[in-house]
Design a protein around this motif. Structure first.
Motif, short mmCIF file in Angstrom:
data_model
loop_
_atom_site.label_atom_id
_atom_site.label_comp_id
_atom_site.label_asym_id
_atom_site.label_seq_id
_atom_site.Cartn_x
_atom_site.Cartn_y
_atom_site.Cartn_z
N ALA A 356 0.83 -1.21 0.00
CA ALA A 356 0.00 0.00 0.00
C ALA A 356 0.86 1.26 0.00
N ALA A 357 1.98 1.24 0.76
CA ALA A 357 2.85 2.40 0.83
C ALA A 357 3.54 2.64 -0.51
N LEU A 358 3.98 1.57 -1.17
CA LEU A 358 4.61 1.72 -2.48
C LEU A 358 3.63 2.28 -3.50
N ALA A 359 2.39 1.79 -3.45
CA ALA A 359 1.37 2.31 -4.36
C ALA A 359 1.11 3.80 -4.09
N MET A 360 1.10 4.17 -2.80
CA MET A 360 0.89 5.57 -2.46
C MET A 360 2.05 6.43 -2.94
N THR A 361 3.28 5.91 -2.78
CA THR A 361 4.45 6.66 -3.26
C THR A 361 4.36 6.87 -4.77
N ALA A 362 3.99 5.83 -5.50
CA ALA A 362 3.86 5.96 -6.95
C ALA A 362 2.79 6.99 -7.30
N GLU A 363 1.69 6.98 -6.57
CA GLU A 363 0.63 7.94 -6.83
C GLU A 363 1.10 9.36 -6.54
N ARG A 364 1.87 9.52 -5.47
CA ARG A 364 2.37 10.85 -5.12
C ARG A 364 3.41 11.33 -6.13
N VAL A 365 4.25 10.43 -6.60
CA VAL A 365 5.25 10.81 -7.61
C VAL A 365 4.55 11.31 -8.86
N ILE A 388 11.67 27.70 -11.49
CA ILE A 388 11.39 26.26 -11.50
C ILE A 388 10.83 25.85 -10.14
N PHE A 389 9.62 25.33 -10.18
CA PHE A 389 9.00 24.79 -8.97
C PHE A 389 9.08 23.27 -9.03
N GLU A 390 9.53 22.66 -7.95
CA GLU A 390 9.68 21.21 -7.94
C GLU A 390 9.15 20.62 -6.64
N THR A 391 8.36 19.58 -6.78
CA THR A 391 7.86 18.85 -5.61
C THR A 391 8.77 17.65 -5.39
N ARG A 392 9.46 17.64 -4.28
CA ARG A 392 10.43 16.58 -4.02
C ARG A 392 9.90 15.61 -2.97
N LEU A 393 10.11 14.33 -3.28
CA LEU A 393 9.74 13.27 -2.35
C LEU A 393 10.99 12.60 -1.82
N ALA A 394 11.01 12.33 -0.54
CA ALA A 394 12.11 11.60 0.08
C ALA A 394 11.52 10.56 1.03
N GLU A 395 12.31 9.55 1.31
CA GLU A 395 11.82 8.49 2.21
C GLU A 395 11.81 9.00 3.64
N ALA A 396 10.74 8.70 4.33
CA ALA A 396 10.58 9.11 5.72
C ALA A 396 10.24 7.88 6.56
N GLU A 397 10.15 8.08 7.85
CA GLU A 397 9.76 6.99 8.75
C GLU A 397 8.35 6.52 8.40
N ARG A 403 5.32 6.47 3.81
CA ARG A 403 6.70 6.75 4.24
C ARG A 403 7.35 7.73 3.28
N ASP A 404 6.58 8.77 2.94
CA ASP A 404 7.07 9.81 2.03
C ASP A 404 7.12 11.15 2.75
N ALA A 405 8.25 11.82 2.61
CA ALA A 405 8.36 13.22 3.02
C ALA A 405 8.25 14.06 1.76
N VAL A 406 7.45 15.10 1.82
CA VAL A 406 7.20 15.95 0.65
C VAL A 406 7.63 17.37 0.96
N ALA A 407 8.33 17.99 0.03
CA ALA A 407 8.77 19.38 0.21
C ALA A 407 8.64 20.12 -1.12
N PHE A 408 8.08 21.33 -1.06
CA PHE A 408 8.00 22.18 -2.24
C PHE A 408 9.27 23.04 -2.29
N THR A 409 10.00 22.95 -3.40
CA THR A 409 11.23 23.74 -3.56
C THR A 409 11.12 24.60 -4.82
N VAL A 410 11.92 25.66 -4.85
CA VAL A 410 11.93 26.55 -6.01
C VAL A 410 13.35 26.95 -6.34
N ALA A 411 13.57 27.21 -7.60
CA ALA A 411 14.80 27.86 -8.09
C ALA A 411 14.33 29.03 -8.93
#
Length: 549
Positions: A356-365, A388-397, A403-411
């Motif tokens: 379920a977590a892998l499916a959620m990660t894929a959906e979020r990506v 450039i606006f980028e939504t970054r996903l990283a592995e979290a607890e 188990r996804d950490a999400v952060a909005f970043t910009v350049a």
């Protein structure tokens, strides 16, 4: 929807009543006229923590009342219900700030704490500005925002997490119980063997004690009963009386009837004596026992009582204790098999959660890519096509939401390093980023009143017009309040309020007025031209207002 706002004796406001409408509501005025005071007062009645000196100078207390419409299904209804307040289509919030600093709030004329007001505010109002750290700039909320954009279905993942947590908890509990049981395994096996050997039965102690007392009593009186039988028997009273009867019978013929009565009495006495002898013989026979029976009875009785003392229970409870200890011992014997079963359950739950977590990660990506593309489309009209606006996903607890950490970043420029929104973008850029992000994240939810505090600062011309049009687009699905200095934004408002400051009798006050169409032309012309309103400025204002469509 915010229907009205009533302010009395707050900051620079003496008395103010405002009626708001659906769609885009704009507030304009000179710098320092008091536009932010309205937001301070609205935040006050919503329980937000803000400035302390809110009461107007010279007033005993200040008061703010806000009236909201709550359509069916509005999330504020749930907050009210859980807090024990009556729920209706109209919500009236009132809060008073005393001159001593005390703050008292009411919800529909019932006293309410600031905490409940704040919980309500989260379902009623959303504030955005350059210093917005409550919403879009807070990285802790970025995953929720991405999930809302993606429309993900979280309950199955949360259920998988719950199953995983419960399976692991059950395994840990069983493992700890087995370890504790193994620590007393030797004692349990010895105690069960000892109890099984004795095989105590409920009520047995009382029965043994009664039997022992009976045998002990018989032992003490048996000698006396035997002597009594000897005294009554043929060698005693019975034999003597029989001799006396024979002697009387031999003498009766010569006694001329004088011995008949005594002879009769003696016969009757012999009958009674016979019965007595029979009774004593029966009693003596009942008292006859094997001394080894007494010894065996005492040994078992003492064994029962000793075992009861050893386990600190009543003798009648020994049978139940044996069953309890046998059950505990059975858990040890079955423990390994149970642990193996629970290990399999943990593995199954882990696999279910991982899937379920892998499916959620894929959906979020996938959703992150769509959001980035939507942001690029929104930023171009805002004159930020190079950003450039980028939504970054990283592995979290791991957790109930994956188990996804999400952060909005910009350049802000090509080749420039990307970073958090509030660290990279300047004030004007940040405002446009936030607006573009809010437009992308909007889902036509009219539950929240969206407030933008000078989000168009630092932009003008076509960019300001693009900002205004995006605010107007947001207002199609929600009520929007905008504090603005931009004539392009103000012209797009469906309802226009002007904030003005005046001095009378040495007292400075701020006033807010809803503008008519002609007054809007004057106000937008002022925003275009400055202090001196020229005919050209009025014409330009008319053009802006006519171009709203």
């Amino acid at each position: 929807m915010l229907r009205s706002l009533d302010i009395r004796d707050m900051l620079l406001i003496d008395r103010l009543e405002l009626d708001f409408q659906p769609g885009l509501n704009v507030l304009t005025g000179e710098t320092g006229a008091g536009k932010s005071i309205l937001l301070d007062c609205l935040g006050f009645v919503l329980g937000w923590r803000g400035r302390a000196d809110l009461v107007r100078a010279g007033a005993a207390q200040g008061e703010v009342t806000a009236v909201f419409d709550l359509p069916a299904g509005h999330p504020a209804r749930t907050v009210l219900d859980e807090a024990g307040f009556p729920v209706s289509d109209e919500l009236i919030l009132r809060r008073v700030n005393g001159g001593d600093g005390r703050k008292t709030g009411w919800i529909n004329d019932r006293r309410a704490s600031g905490e409940v007001l704040r919980l309500l505010s989260e379902t009623l109002v959303e504030l955005h500005g350059q210093h917005d750290d409550r919403g879009l700039l807070n990285p802790r909320g970025h995953r929720l925002l991405l999930d809302a954009f993606a429309g993900v279905d979280l309950p199955p993942l949360r259920a998988a997490w719950t199953a995983r947590r419960e399976a692991r908890a059950a395994f840990t509990e069983a493992e700890a119980a087995l370890a504790a049981a193994r620590g007393e395994e030797e004692f349990l096996r010895h105690a069960v063997a000892e109890l099984d050997k004795l095989d105590p039965q409920p009520g047995e102690e009382a029965e043994l004690d009664a039997r022992r007392r009976a045998m002990q009593g018989a032992e003490r009186i048996r000698a006396d009963v035997a002597r009594a039988l000897q005294a009554l028997g043929s060698d005693g009273a019975e034999g003597a009386m029989l001799d006396a009867a024979r002697w009387l019978d031999g003498a009766a013929e010569r006694a001329e009837g004088r011995l008949e009565a005594p002879a009769g009495a003696l016969q009757r006495a012999l009958i009674e004596l016979g019965e007595a002898v029979s009774g004593v013989e029966a009693a003596l026979e009942a008292m006859d026992f094997d001394p080894r029976d007494l010894e065996a009875t005492e040994e078992r009785l003492f064994a029962l009582r000793a075992l009861a003392r050893k386990h600190d229970v009543l003798a009648d409870d020994l049978a139940g204790l044996a069953e309890t200890l046998r059950t505990r011992l059975g858990r040890i014997d079955a423990g390994e098999g149970n642990l193996a079963r629970l290990t399999d359950a943990v593995a199954t739950a882990d696999a279910g959660y991982d899937k379920a977590a892998l499916a959620m990660t894929a959906e979020r990506v996938a959703a992150a890519k769509r959001l980035d593309a939507a942001m690029a489309a929104e930023l171009a009209p805002l004159k930020m096509e190079r950003a450039i606006f980028e939504t970054r996903l990283a592995e979290a607890e791991p957790g109930p939401e994956g188990r996804d950490a999400v952060a909005f970043t910009v350049a802000t420029n090509p080749g420039a390093p990307a970073g958090p929104l509030d660290k990279i973008a300047s004030g004007g850029e940040l405002s446009r980023f936030l607006l573009a992000l809010k437009v992308c994240l909007a889902r036509g939810n009219d539950a929240l009143v969206l407030i933008f505090d000078e989000i168009d600062r630092g932009v003008g011309g076509a960019t300001a017009d693009a900002v205004g049009r995006r605010l107007a687009r947001l207002a199609e699905g929600a009520q929007v309040l905008v504090v603005t200095h931009s004539p392009q934004v103000a012209a797009l408002g469906g309802n226009h309020f002007r904030v003005a400051k005046s001095v009378e009798g040495g007292m400075t006050t701020s006033e807010v007025a809803a503008l008519t169409d002609s007054q809007r032309i004057e106000e937008i012309a002022r925003m275009l031209a400055g202090e001196e309103i020229t005919p050209a400025a009025k014409e330009a204002a008319k053009v802006l207002l006519e171009g709203r469509a």
